[in-house]
Design a protein around this motif. Structure first.
Motif, PDB file in Angstrom:
ATOM      1  N   LEU A   6       3.337   2.293   1.189  1.00  0.00           N
ATOM      2  CA  LEU A   6       3.542   3.076   2.408  1.00  0.00           C
ATOM      3  C   LEU A   6       2.488   4.175   2.535  1.00  0.00           C
ATOM      4  O   LEU A   6       2.039   4.485   3.639  1.00  0.00           O
ATOM      5  CB  LEU A   6       4.949   3.686   2.416  1.00  0.00           C
ATOM      6  CG  LEU A   6       6.101   2.694   2.609  1.00  0.00           C
ATOM      7  CD1 LEU A   6       7.439   3.415   2.552  1.00  0.00           C
ATOM      8  CD2 LEU A   6       5.961   1.948   3.935  1.00  0.00           C
ATOM      9  N   ARG A   7       2.093   4.771   1.404  1.00  0.00           N
ATOM     10  CA  ARG A   7       1.023   5.775   1.461  1.00  0.00           C
ATOM     11  C   ARG A   7      -0.284   5.130   1.924  1.00  0.00           C
ATOM     12  O   ARG A   7      -1.046   5.738   2.677  1.00  0.00           O
ATOM     13  CB  ARG A   7       0.833   6.437   0.094  1.00  0.00           C
ATOM     14  CG  ARG A   7       1.974   7.341  -0.326  1.00  0.00           C
ATOM     15  CD  ARG A   7       1.650   8.127  -1.593  1.00  0.00           C
ATOM     16  NE  ARG A   7       2.831   8.809  -2.084  1.00  0.00           N
ATOM     17  CZ  ARG A   7       3.281   9.956  -1.622  1.00  0.00           C
ATOM     18  NH1 ARG A   7       2.630  10.564  -0.645  1.00  0.00           N
ATOM     19  NH2 ARG A   7       4.367  10.510  -2.134  1.00  0.00           N
ATOM     20  N   TYR A   8      -0.544   3.932   1.453  1.00  0.00           N
ATOM     21  CA  TYR A   8      -1.731   3.216   1.911  1.00  0.00           C
ATOM     22  C   TYR A   8      -1.682   3.013   3.423  1.00  0.00           C
ATOM     23  O   TYR A   8      -2.670   3.242   4.137  1.00  0.00           O
ATOM     24  CB  TYR A   8      -1.822   1.841   1.229  1.00  0.00           C
ATOM     25  CG  TYR A   8      -2.128   1.850  -0.244  1.00  0.00           C
ATOM     26  CD1 TYR A   8      -2.436   3.028  -0.932  1.00  0.00           C
ATOM     27  CD2 TYR A   8      -2.099   0.662  -0.976  1.00  0.00           C
ATOM     28  CE1 TYR A   8      -2.712   3.014  -2.279  1.00  0.00           C
ATOM     29  CE2 TYR A   8      -2.385   0.642  -2.337  1.00  0.00           C
ATOM     30  CZ  TYR A   8      -2.684   1.820  -2.985  1.00  0.00           C
ATOM     31  OH  TYR A   8      -2.962   1.807  -4.325  1.00  0.00           O
ATOM     32  N   HIS A  17      -9.170   3.409  10.371  1.00  0.00           N
ATOM     33  CA  HIS A  17     -10.429   2.869   9.848  1.00  0.00           C
ATOM     34  C   HIS A  17     -10.203   2.566   8.362  1.00  0.00           C
ATOM     35  O   HIS A  17      -9.844   3.466   7.585  1.00  0.00           O
ATOM     36  CB  HIS A  17     -11.550   3.896  10.015  1.00  0.00           C
ATOM     37  CG  HIS A  17     -12.920   3.362   9.739  1.00  0.00           C
ATOM     38  ND1 HIS A  17     -13.387   3.184   8.460  1.00  0.00           N
ATOM     39  CD2 HIS A  17     -13.918   2.967  10.573  1.00  0.00           C
ATOM     40  CE1 HIS A  17     -14.621   2.713   8.514  1.00  0.00           C
ATOM     41  NE2 HIS A  17     -14.956   2.571   9.780  1.00  0.00           N
ATOM     42  N   PHE A  18     -10.388   1.309   7.961  1.00  0.00           N
ATOM     43  CA  PHE A  18     -10.107   0.937   6.576  1.00  0.00           C
ATOM     44  C   PHE A  18     -11.069   1.609   5.598  1.00  0.00           C
ATOM     45  O   PHE A  18     -10.674   1.997   4.494  1.00  0.00           O
ATOM     46  CB  PHE A  18     -10.166  -0.591   6.425  1.00  0.00           C
ATOM     47  CG  PHE A  18      -8.884  -1.280   6.785  1.00  0.00           C
ATOM     48  CD1 PHE A  18      -7.932  -1.558   5.820  1.00  0.00           C
ATOM     49  CD2 PHE A  18      -8.619  -1.639   8.103  1.00  0.00           C
ATOM     50  CE1 PHE A  18      -6.746  -2.203   6.145  1.00  0.00           C
ATOM     51  CE2 PHE A  18      -7.434  -2.274   8.446  1.00  0.00           C
ATOM     52  CZ  PHE A  18      -6.492  -2.558   7.468  1.00  0.00           C
ATOM     53  N   LEU A  32      -7.116  -2.418  -0.588  1.00  0.00           N
ATOM     54  CA  LEU A  32      -6.375  -1.741   0.472  1.00  0.00           C
ATOM     55  C   LEU A  32      -6.019  -2.733   1.576  1.00  0.00           C
ATOM     56  O   LEU A  32      -4.878  -2.768   2.066  1.00  0.00           O
ATOM     57  CB  LEU A  32      -7.200  -0.583   1.034  1.00  0.00           C
ATOM     58  CG  LEU A  32      -6.595   0.165   2.237  1.00  0.00           C
ATOM     59  CD1 LEU A  32      -5.241   0.760   1.876  1.00  0.00           C
ATOM     60  CD2 LEU A  32      -7.552   1.255   2.713  1.00  0.00           C
ATOM     61  N   SER A  33      -6.977  -3.556   1.967  1.00  0.00           N
ATOM     62  CA  SER A  33      -6.717  -4.566   2.996  1.00  0.00           C
ATOM     63  C   SER A  33      -5.645  -5.550   2.538  1.00  0.00           C
ATOM     64  O   SER A  33      -4.757  -5.923   3.326  1.00  0.00           O
ATOM     65  CB  SER A  33      -8.013  -5.322   3.328  1.00  0.00           C
ATOM     66  OG  SER A  33      -8.982  -4.451   3.867  1.00  0.00           O
ATOM     67  N   ARG A  34      -5.693  -5.942   1.267  1.00  0.00           N
ATOM     68  CA  ARG A  34      -4.679  -6.864   0.746  1.00  0.00           C
ATOM     69  C   ARG A  34      -3.295  -6.230   0.767  1.00  0.00           C
ATOM     70  O   ARG A  34      -2.295  -6.895   1.088  1.00  0.00           O
ATOM     71  CB  ARG A  34      -5.045  -7.305  -0.669  1.00  0.00           C
ATOM     72  CG  ARG A  34      -6.249  -8.254  -0.726  1.00  0.00           C
ATOM     73  CD  ARG A  34      -6.337  -8.918  -2.091  1.00  0.00           C
ATOM     74  NE  ARG A  34      -6.591  -7.947  -3.158  1.00  0.00           N
ATOM     75  CZ  ARG A  34      -7.792  -7.607  -3.582  1.00  0.00           C
ATOM     76  NH1 ARG A  34      -8.871  -8.125  -3.005  1.00  0.00           N
ATOM     77  NH2 ARG A  34      -7.940  -6.747  -4.569  1.00  0.00           N
TER      78      ARG A  34
END
Length: 283
Positions: A6-8, A17-18, A32-34
């Protein structure tokens, strides 16, 4: 759903913006994307739309962002109350000369609301150490300005302020709308004591060697200008005595307000401080 995931998600949703979110979380972008894709799979709905124009929240993502923020706030309060019950949690904050900054006031109010049982100790430091005693173990986290040596430290940028030159109000240059550092080459500048970090001193000298009185505190800087006609640099937007003026510098990179803490320090009070500071300085 894990709190970490959830923090991510909150970081990506706030940054939109990733890459920036990954930097904020001090991780690489692929994991992060995963994690976000896994969260979408758990929720069973798309949370973010991705396009060449950037990232945007879906309606489901907007709902989850609101709930995730509330859940993370509650989790931080639980940690704070448990730590306080276990023996009185404390956090020591180093502040470099900007105690009157509105961002500090907003940060203090928000942090008190989230961690009412935590004792906050503030160490107001002089201009010789931009890390506010962090390397010496005198503080847990510092609210300061870059640049300085970031080795073994973690830095979060909070805001960038344009910089101006501080002059006496009756100085012939005080009426100018802008100045270049080269136009002040023949002036005496205030300087910091021997042993001050060279990158820090060079920035506030406009990148050139300078001659002038040695100062250690913000008030000493202002008094050097008032009494001796010395010039020096300061972030724009700060109130000055009527006898002084500040003129924007046109060839000067902005001064970055940052939160900084020791690399690898997992103290949850520090993490919460940085998250709250990031929000407080965006207003």
């Amino acid at each position: 759903m894990e709190l970490r995931t959830l923090r991510y998600f909150v970081a990506v949703a706030e940054e939109l913006h990733f890459g920036r979110a990954a930097n904020r979380l001090h991780m690489s972008q692929p994991p992060l994307s995963r994690a976000i894709k896994q969260l979408e799979a758990e929720v069973g709905a798309l949370l973010l739309t991705r396009s060449p124009m950037g990232v945007a929240l879906t309606p489901v993502g907007s709902v989850l962002l609101e709930e995730a923020r509330a859940l993370l706030d509650h989790a931080d309060r639980v940690r704070g109350r448990v730590s306080a019950a276990a023996g009185g949690a404390t956090l020591t904050i180093g502040i470099l000369g900007d105690g009157a900054d509105p961002g500090v006031a907003r940060l203090a109010a928000a942090y008190r609301r989230r961690h009412p049982g935590t004792e906050i100790r503030v160490r107001d430091t002089d201009l010789t150490d931009p890390t506010c005693g962090l390397r010496a173990g005198l503080v847990d986290v510092a609210l300061t300005r870059a640049p300085f040596d970031e080795t073994a430290l973690t830095v979060r940028a909070l805001r960038a302020d344009p910089v101006g030159v501080v002059l006496r109000a009756d100085d012939p240059l005080a009426c100018r709308e802008g100045l270049r550092p080269a136009e002040l080459a023949d002036r005496r500048w205030f300087q910091f004591p021997p042993g001050t970090h060279p990158r820090w001193q060079s920035y506030w000298h406009g990148g050139e060697p300078r001659e002038g009185p040695v100062v250690r505190a913000v008030q000493e800087c202002l008094q050097a200008v008032l009494w001796n006609g010395t010039v020096g640099l300061a972030p724009l937007g700060h109130e000055l005595p009527a006898e002084l003026a500040v003129v924007p510098l046109t060839d000067m990179p902005p001064s970055r307000v940052v939160a900084v803490w020791n690399e690898g320090d997992t103290n949850p009070l520090i993490r919460s401080f940085v998250e709250i500071a990031t929000a407080a300085y965006r207003r």
